[in-house]
Design an enzyme around this catalytic site. Sequence first.
Site, short mmCIF file in Angstrom:
data_model
loop_
_atom_site.label_atom_id
_atom_site.label_comp_id
_atom_site.label_asym_id
_atom_site.label_seq_id
_atom_site.Cartn_x
_atom_site.Cartn_y
_atom_site.Cartn_z
N TYR A 1 0.82 -1.22 0.00
CA TYR A 1 0.00 0.00 0.00
C TYR A 1 0.85 1.27 0.00
CZ TYR A 1 -3.53 -3.36 1.79
OH TYR A 1 -4.34 -4.43 2.00
N HIS B 1 1.17 -11.51 2.30
CA HIS B 1 0.04 -10.87 1.60
C HIS B 1 -0.67 -11.82 0.64
CE1 HIS B 1 -1.34 -6.58 0.34
NE2 HIS B 1 -2.33 -7.43 0.29
N1 LIG Z 1 -5.22 -8.86 1.96
C1 LIG Z 1 -5.67 -8.42 0.80
O1 LIG Z 1 -5.34 -8.94 -0.27
C2 LIG Z 1 -6.62 -7.26 0.81
C3 LIG Z 1 -7.32 -6.92 -0.37
C4 LIG Z 1 -8.21 -5.85 -0.30
C5 LIG Z 1 -8.38 -5.14 0.88
N2 LIG Z 1 -7.67 -5.48 2.00
C6 LIG Z 1 -7.85 -4.78 3.29
O2 LIG Z 1 -9.24 -4.63 3.55
C7 LIG Z 1 -9.54 -3.26 3.71
C8 LIG Z 1 -10.95 -2.97 3.25
O3 LIG Z 1 -11.14 -3.42 1.92
P1 LIG Z 1 -11.50 -2.45 0.70
O4 LIG Z 1 -10.92 -1.13 0.98
O5 LIG Z 1 -11.11 -3.15 -0.56
O6 LIG Z 1 -13.08 -2.43 0.70
P2 LIG Z 1 -14.27 -2.09 1.72
O7 LIG Z 1 -13.79 -1.70 3.04
O8 LIG Z 1 -15.22 -3.23 1.59
O9 LIG Z 1 -14.96 -0.86 0.99
C9 LIG Z 1 -14.31 0.38 0.87
C10 LIG Z 1 -15.23 1.30 0.04
O10 LIG Z 1 -16.45 1.50 0.75
C11 LIG Z 1 -16.71 2.89 0.91
N3 LIG Z 1 -17.32 3.01 2.25
C12 LIG Z 1 -16.73 2.79 3.45
N4 LIG Z 1 -17.61 2.94 4.45
C13 LIG Z 1 -18.80 3.25 3.88
C14 LIG Z 1 -20.09 3.53 4.39
N5 LIG Z 1 -20.32 3.50 5.69
N6 LIG Z 1 -21.08 3.82 3.51
C15 LIG Z 1 -20.84 3.85 2.18
N7 LIG Z 1 -19.65 3.60 1.63
C16 LIG Z 1 -18.62 3.31 2.48
C17 LIG Z 1 -15.38 3.57 0.77
O11 LIG Z 1 -15.52 4.83 0.19
P3 LIG Z 1 -14.81 6.15 0.77
O12 LIG Z 1 -13.36 5.82 1.02
O13 LIG Z 1 -15.02 7.16 -0.31
O14 LIG Z 1 -15.57 6.48 2.02
C18 LIG Z 1 -14.64 2.65 -0.21
O15 LIG Z 1 -14.94 2.99 -1.55
C19 LIG Z 1 -8.45 -2.56 2.90
O16 LIG Z 1 -8.33 -1.19 3.21
C20 LIG Z 1 -7.25 -3.37 3.28
O17 LIG Z 1 -6.78 -3.01 4.56
C21 LIG Z 1 -6.80 -6.53 1.97
#
Ligand SMILES: NC(=O)c1ccc[n+]([C@@H]2O[C@H](COP(=O)([O-])OP(=O)(O)OC[C@H]3O[C@@H](n4cnc5c(N)ncnc54)[C@H](OP(=O)(O)O)[C@@H]3O)[C@@H](O)[C@H]2O)c1
Length: 265
Positions: free
Chosen positions: A48, A105
């Site tokens: 990241y 990862h």
């Molecule tokens: N290990 C891996 O391979 C892997 C892969 C993917 C993700 N991750 C981890 O998982 C975390 C979360 O996953 P992600 O970021 O892919 O997806 P997520 O948390 O499922 O969704 C994030 C999205 O949802 C929006 N959002 C957040 N809260 C909201 C709410 N209350 N109402 C409406 N929209 C909302 C955010 O927009 P805004 O930012 O505009 O608010 C963003 O576009 C990552 O940050 C990372 O730490 C790990």
Amino acid sequence: MEYTKLNSGYNMPILGYGVYKVDPVRTEELVSQALKNGYRLIDTAQYYRNEEGVGKAINNSGVPRSEIFLTTKLAPNGGYNETKDSIDKSLRALNQDYIDLLLIHWPGSDYLGMWKAMEEAVESGKVRSIGLSNFYGKEFDNIVNNAHIMPAVDQNETHVFRQQFEIQDSISKFDTKLEAWSPLTANPANVMNNSTLKNLSDKYQKSVAQIMLRSLIQREIIAIPKTTHEDRMIENIDIFDFSLTDEDMNEIKQLDKDVSLFGWL
Ligand SMILES: NC(=O)c1ccc[n+]([C@@H]2O[C@H](COP(=O)([O-])OP(=O)(O)OC[C@H]3O[C@@H](n4cnc5c(N)ncnc54)[C@H](OP(=O)(O)O)[C@@H]3O)[C@@H](O)[C@H]2O)c1
């Protein structure tokens, strides 16, 4: 905040703040906001490119380090020797004495060599718990068949459309906890009109995002939603004052399509 007990003996917050796609320039500001609003688990990764900002926010937060649970993930570049250097690199970038949870990862070519270096980092106190991400089936089995330390967590894509009952069940034999990445499906705008979730949202006067997160933590799945908006940070952590019934959980279970939304494993 509620906690789940890991097989390493440490308590991990059941809900955290993930910083994938958080711009390195804004990371310190946003992680500071998350800590101010009660988050105690922060999930970053070498990939990241924002470990520095995470570390600065933690060190300047005024929250005792012992109350914060910091996860980072190693990009799988090389094996045993490269991983020893890579762990030190993350510790320097984060400016921390230790990492609470260190994950691979995704499976690279020498994940067994990586795991050995991670086990040594636990022994030397650089890391407290170690785990995996995006490990399923053969790769997960290979780790547990060769490991001295069992993985504390497996962080995998998990949300209403991919509920991961099978993997949660299979890793529970090693007392490994499932952690949900993209717990809001990464694109909650597409989910907001789902009738099952909307009905539950009306029933509990909670947002669809809150219903999705609550359904995960009730299954003891750790969730790390990401947002760049403070009002959403506050909303996403406000899920500890209500419970979904067994009937509600069964309705949500019907939404499971058991496929990746992102073409992953
Ligand atoms: N290990 C891996 O391979 C892997 C892969 C993917 C993700 N991750 C981890 O998982 C975390 C979360 O996953 P992600 O970021 O892919 O997806 P997520 O948390 O499922 O969704 C994030 C999205 O949802 C929006 N959002 C957040 N809260 C909201 C709410 N209350 N109402 C409406 N929209 C909302 C955010 O927009 P805004 O930012 O505009 O608010 C963003 O576009 C990552 O940050 C990372 O730490 C790990």
